[in-house]
Design an enzyme around this catalytic site. Structure first.
Site, PDB file in Angstrom:
ATOM      1  N   HIS A 140      18.645 -50.458  21.917  1.00  0.00           N
ATOM      2  CA  HIS A 140      19.773 -50.313  20.996  1.00  0.00           C
ATOM      3  C   HIS A 140      20.453 -48.965  21.197  1.00  0.00           C
ATOM      4  O   HIS A 140      21.686 -48.896  21.291  1.00  0.00           O
ATOM      5  CB  HIS A 140      19.291 -50.438  19.550  1.00  0.00           C
ATOM      6  CG  HIS A 140      19.246 -51.845  19.049  1.00  0.00           C
ATOM      7  ND1 HIS A 140      18.638 -52.854  19.756  1.00  0.00           N
ATOM      8  CD2 HIS A 140      19.724 -52.418  17.904  1.00  0.00           C
ATOM      9  CE1 HIS A 140      18.743 -53.989  19.065  1.00  0.00           C
ATOM     10  NE2 HIS A 140      19.403 -53.749  17.951  1.00  0.00           N
ATOM     11  N   HIS A 156      12.507 -47.858  15.978  1.00  0.00           N
ATOM     12  CA  HIS A 156      11.989 -47.072  17.091  1.00  0.00           C
ATOM     13  C   HIS A 156      11.467 -45.695  16.673  1.00  0.00           C
ATOM     14  O   HIS A 156      11.829 -45.149  15.633  1.00  0.00           O
ATOM     15  CB  HIS A 156      13.051 -46.907  18.189  1.00  0.00           C
ATOM     16  CG  HIS A 156      13.309 -48.166  18.954  1.00  0.00           C
ATOM     17  ND1 HIS A 156      12.489 -48.582  19.981  1.00  0.00           N
ATOM     18  CD2 HIS A 156      14.285 -49.116  18.838  1.00  0.00           C
ATOM     19  CE1 HIS A 156      12.962 -49.724  20.473  1.00  0.00           C
ATOM     20  NE2 HIS A 156      14.040 -50.069  19.786  1.00  0.00           N
TER      21      HIS A 156
END
Length: 341
Positions: free
Chosen positions: A214, A303
């Site tokens: 991302h 993340h």
């Protein structure tokens, strides 16, 4: 005799009053030093600095926010709880509409914005837009091909598994296939090389270092669009005096403006429309704005900090190769050119 001496005396006095003809010292107000072709310009550095600051702010916010800190976190999926009732925010769910419709199809939106700007903005030549083929449009398309190629190699395919999946395996990651399927011989962990194949086999991609796809996508898209938009529009604006420098084939360091295309160099080509955003530029800025918002959401809810950092650096490596390397490598510049030139 008196007159002669008086004349000589006056001649000596007049010669003493004659201004000196020796060269004057160099003025301290000489032209400002040129930007290094190996480094981003000051404005580029300012824009680039905003990206790690967004990631840093998101990481800090995630650590100090009671809702985010108290939510369950799945280390395998690198996200907070996907239970709608337990997720700390709508944007913490992978099913949120912005993630599904925008980020998951991010390069498609990036490509749309780029070509819409390319075909509608008069700074690319061709008499105010349209489908006319100009050298600047061709080189812009080649830059899109180069950046798209980097996105493809990192996230989709690189002579086999993409670079993200290769890095994951090189750092010890593997596919934890459901044990029952392994025992029955229906799945072979050793033959699952990508996250997509692992999911298809009923397993979970775990362990190793997972570069944030991302962050990579959002940073790559943002910097790509801003390079194309900023230099193409700002090049013709009287408010933009910053210049890139390039290394010429003979080794000389010159302003990038020396390579401006002849189709834009004539008088009368420079109009208000060439540094107005136009509908294409506004659309591009809209995509950039969504990119930055989703980058912040990723920084907060998805993340680890190191995975976000490697995603950022991987994206910037591709941008440097397409937009900075041609400034000091003439052969690359002859193919890719520079935006706005």
């Amino acid at each position: 005799m008196v007159a002669t001496r008086r004349g000589a005396s006056l001649g000596a006095k007049s010669s003493d009053m004659t201004p000196s003809t020796s060269p004057a010292p160099p003025s301290s107000s000489s032209s400002p030093p040129r930007n290094s072709p190996f480094l981003p310009t000051p404005t580029e550095r300012l824009v680039l600095a905003a990206l790690p600051l967004i990631l840093l702010f998101g990481t800090v916010f995630s650590a100090i926010s009671p809702q985010t800190r108290g939510a369950a976190y799945d280390a395998v999926s690198q996200s907070h709880s996907q239970d709608p009732g337990a997720a700390p925010s709508y944007f913490a769910r992978k099913s949120n509409i912005f993630n599904v419709v925008f980020v998951k199809r991010g390069w498609g939106w990036t490509t749309f914005a780029f070509y819409f700007f390319l075909l509608t903005h008069p700074s690319f030549g061709g008499g105010g837009g349209g489908l006319d083929v100009t050298p600047r449009r061709l080189r812009a398309v080649l830059r899109w091909v180069a950046v798209t190629g980097w996105w493809f190699f990192v996230t989709q395919w690189c002579f086999g598994a993409p670079l993200i999946d290769r890095g994951f395996r090189w750092t010890g990651g593997k596919c934890d296939v459901v044990q029952q399927e392994v025992d029955m011989g229906d799945a072979d962990i050793g033959h699952v090389f990508t996250a997509v194949a692992c999911k298809a086999a009923g397993g979970r991609w775990s362990g190793g270092h997972d570069i944030s796809g991302h962050v990579f996508l959002l940073v790559l898209s943002t910097t790509f669009l801003l390079q194309e938009l900023g230099w193409s529009v700002g090049r013709w604006s009287s408010r933009s005096n910053e210049e890139r420098c390039v290394v010429m084939p003979d080794g000389a360091l010159k302003s990038a403006s020396v390579e401006t295309d002849s189709d834009l160099a004539g008088s009368g080509r420079r109009s208000e429309g060439q540094y107005a955003l136009g509908i294409g530029g506004k659309t591009t800025l809209g995509v950039v704005g969504l990119n930055l918002w989703m980058l912040l959401m990723t920084a907060i809810y998805f993340h680890t900090w190191f995975e976000k950092l490697t995603g950022l650096l991987t994206a910037l490596a591709g941008i440097y190769g397409v937009y900075n390397l041609p400034r000091f490598l003439p052969i690359a510049r002859s193919v890719l050119g520079l935006p706005g030139v």
